[in-house]
Write a protein that holds these residues in place. Sequence first.
Motif, short mmCIF file in Angstrom:
data_model
loop_
_atom_site.label_atom_id
_atom_site.label_comp_id
_atom_site.label_asym_id
_atom_site.label_seq_id
_atom_site.Cartn_x
_atom_site.Cartn_y
_atom_site.Cartn_z
N GLY A 160 0.82 -1.21 0.00
CA GLY A 160 0.00 0.00 0.00
C GLY A 160 0.85 1.25 0.00
N ARG A 161 1.94 1.23 0.76
CA ARG A 161 2.83 2.39 0.81
C ARG A 161 3.44 2.64 -0.58
NH1 ARG A 161 4.40 5.00 4.83
NH2 ARG A 161 3.84 3.36 6.31
N HIS A 162 3.86 1.56 -1.23
CA HIS A 162 4.44 1.68 -2.57
C HIS A 162 3.40 2.22 -3.56
CE1 HIS A 162 7.05 0.87 -5.94
NE2 HIS A 162 6.09 0.15 -6.51
N ALA A 163 2.19 1.69 -3.51
CA ALA A 163 1.12 2.14 -4.41
C ALA A 163 0.81 3.61 -4.17
CB ALA A 163 -0.12 1.27 -4.23
N PHE A 164 0.75 4.01 -2.91
CA PHE A 164 0.46 5.40 -2.56
C PHE A 164 1.57 6.33 -3.08
CE2 PHE A 164 0.86 8.93 0.56
CZ PHE A 164 -0.29 9.62 0.21
N GLN A 165 2.82 5.93 -2.88
CA GLN A 165 3.95 6.75 -3.33
C GLN A 165 3.96 6.89 -4.85
OE1 GLN A 165 7.08 4.57 -1.37
NE2 GLN A 165 7.05 5.92 0.41
N ARG A 166 3.68 5.80 -5.55
CA ARG A 166 3.62 5.84 -7.02
C ARG A 166 2.49 6.76 -7.48
NH1 ARG A 166 5.27 1.78 -10.68
NH2 ARG A 166 3.18 1.91 -11.54
N HIS A 167 1.33 6.62 -6.86
CA HIS A 167 0.18 7.43 -7.27
C HIS A 167 0.45 8.91 -6.96
CE1 HIS A 167 -3.92 8.18 -8.46
NE2 HIS A 167 -4.13 8.84 -7.34
N ALA A 168 1.02 9.19 -5.80
CA ALA A 168 1.35 10.58 -5.44
C ALA A 168 2.35 11.17 -6.43
CB ALA A 168 1.90 10.64 -4.02
N ALA A 169 3.32 10.37 -6.86
CA ALA A 169 4.30 10.85 -7.85
C ALA A 169 3.61 11.16 -9.18
CB ALA A 169 5.40 9.81 -8.04
N ALA A 170 2.67 10.33 -9.57
CA ALA A 170 1.92 10.59 -10.81
C ALA A 170 1.13 11.88 -10.70
CB ALA A 170 1.00 9.41 -11.13
N LEU A 171 0.49 12.09 -9.55
CA LEU A 171 -0.28 13.33 -9.35
C LEU A 171 0.64 14.55 -9.36
CD1 LEU A 171 -2.79 12.22 -6.57
CD2 LEU A 171 -3.25 12.55 -9.00
N GLU A 172 1.81 14.43 -8.74
CA GLU A 172 2.77 15.53 -8.73
C GLU A 172 3.22 15.86 -10.15
OE1 GLU A 172 5.82 14.28 -6.03
OE2 GLU A 172 4.56 14.66 -4.27
N GLN A 173 3.42 14.84 -10.97
CA GLN A 173 3.83 15.07 -12.36
C GLN A 173 2.72 15.77 -13.15
OE1 GLN A 173 5.29 11.62 -14.39
NE2 GLN A 173 5.78 12.77 -16.24
N ILE A 174 1.49 15.39 -12.91
CA ILE A 174 0.36 16.04 -13.58
C ILE A 174 0.29 17.52 -13.20
CG2 ILE A 174 -2.18 16.14 -13.67
CD1 ILE A 174 -2.08 13.01 -13.38
N VAL A 175 0.45 17.81 -11.91
CA VAL A 175 0.40 19.19 -11.43
C VAL A 175 1.58 19.99 -12.00
CG1 VAL A 175 0.58 20.65 -9.38
CG2 VAL A 175 -0.91 18.65 -9.37
N ALA A 176 2.77 19.38 -12.02
CA ALA A 176 3.94 20.08 -12.55
C ALA A 176 3.76 20.39 -14.04
CB ALA A 176 5.20 19.23 -12.33
N ALA A 177 3.20 19.44 -14.78
CA ALA A 177 2.97 19.67 -16.21
C ALA A 177 1.97 20.80 -16.42
CB ALA A 177 2.47 18.38 -16.87
N ALA A 178 0.96 20.86 -15.59
CA ALA A 178 -0.04 21.92 -15.71
C ALA A 178 0.57 23.28 -15.39
CB ALA A 178 -1.22 21.64 -14.79
N ALA A 179 1.51 23.30 -14.45
CA ALA A 179 2.15 24.56 -14.06
C ALA A 179 3.06 25.12 -15.16
CB ALA A 179 2.94 24.37 -12.77
N THR A 180 3.53 24.25 -16.05
CA THR A 180 4.42 24.71 -17.10
C THR A 180 3.69 25.05 -18.39
OG1 THR A 180 4.86 22.45 -17.86
CG2 THR A 180 6.34 23.35 -16.18
N GLN A 181 2.40 24.82 -18.43
CA GLN A 181 1.61 25.12 -19.62
C GLN A 181 1.41 26.63 -19.72
OE1 GLN A 181 0.51 22.89 -21.95
NE2 GLN A 181 1.72 21.41 -20.80
N PRO A 182 1.49 27.17 -20.92
CA PRO A 182 1.21 28.61 -21.07
C PRO A 182 -0.27 28.88 -20.78
CG PRO A 182 1.56 27.58 -23.21
CD PRO A 182 1.84 26.54 -22.16
N PRO A 183 -0.58 30.07 -20.32
CA PRO A 183 -1.98 30.40 -20.04
C PRO A 183 -2.84 30.28 -21.30
CG PRO A 183 -0.51 32.17 -19.31
CD PRO A 183 0.32 31.17 -20.06
N GLY A 184 -4.07 29.87 -21.09
CA GLY A 184 -5.00 29.74 -22.19
C GLY A 184 -5.54 31.09 -22.64
N PRO A 185 -6.32 31.12 -23.70
CA PRO A 185 -6.83 32.40 -24.24
C PRO A 185 -7.78 33.11 -23.27
CG PRO A 185 -7.84 30.53 -25.37
CD PRO A 185 -6.77 29.98 -24.47
N ASP A 186 -8.39 32.39 -22.33
CA ASP A 186 -9.33 33.01 -21.39
C ASP A 186 -8.65 33.51 -20.14
OD1 ASP A 186 -11.37 32.46 -23.15
OD2 ASP A 186 -11.91 30.57 -22.17
N SER A 187 -7.33 33.35 -20.03
CA SER A 187 -6.62 33.74 -18.80
C SER A 187 -6.34 35.20 -18.75
CB SER A 187 -5.30 32.99 -18.70
OG SER A 187 -5.55 31.61 -18.57
#
Length: 104
Positions: free
Chosen positions: A77-104
Motif C-alpha cells: 500500500g505504501r508503494h502504491a500510494f507513493q507511485r500514485h502521489a508521484a503521478a499526481l505531482e507530475q500532472i500538477v507540474a505539467a499543468a504549471a508549465t503550460q502557457p496560459p489559455g486564451p481566457d486567462s
Amino acid sequence: MDPRFDEFLHVPARLSILALLAPAAWVDFGFLRDTIGTSDSALSKHVSALAEAGYVTVRKDQQSRARRTSVQLTPQGRHAFQRHAAALEQIVAAAATQPPGPDS
C-alpha cells in the motif's frame, strides 16, 4: 496517462485514507472516520476494499467493553500510494508549465 496513476486509489476517500496512514504505524478507525468526514459504513467499505487489494491491514482489539479497530498501511500500500502521489505531482507540474489559455 502515467502508468503510476492508480484509478483504484484515486477515489477521494481511499486516497485520503492512505494519506492519513502513510506517516503512522496504526490509525484508529474513529480517527479516520472523523478526519475524512464520512460514516462508519462508508469508511468500512473503503477500508475493506483497500484490505482486499492488499494495501492495508485491519486489526480488531477488545478493550474492556469496547471493540477497537485500527488500520495500517502495508508495504504494498505504501508503494502504491507513493507511485500514485508521484503521478499526481507530475500532472500538477505539467499543468504549471503550460502557457496560459486564451481566457486567462
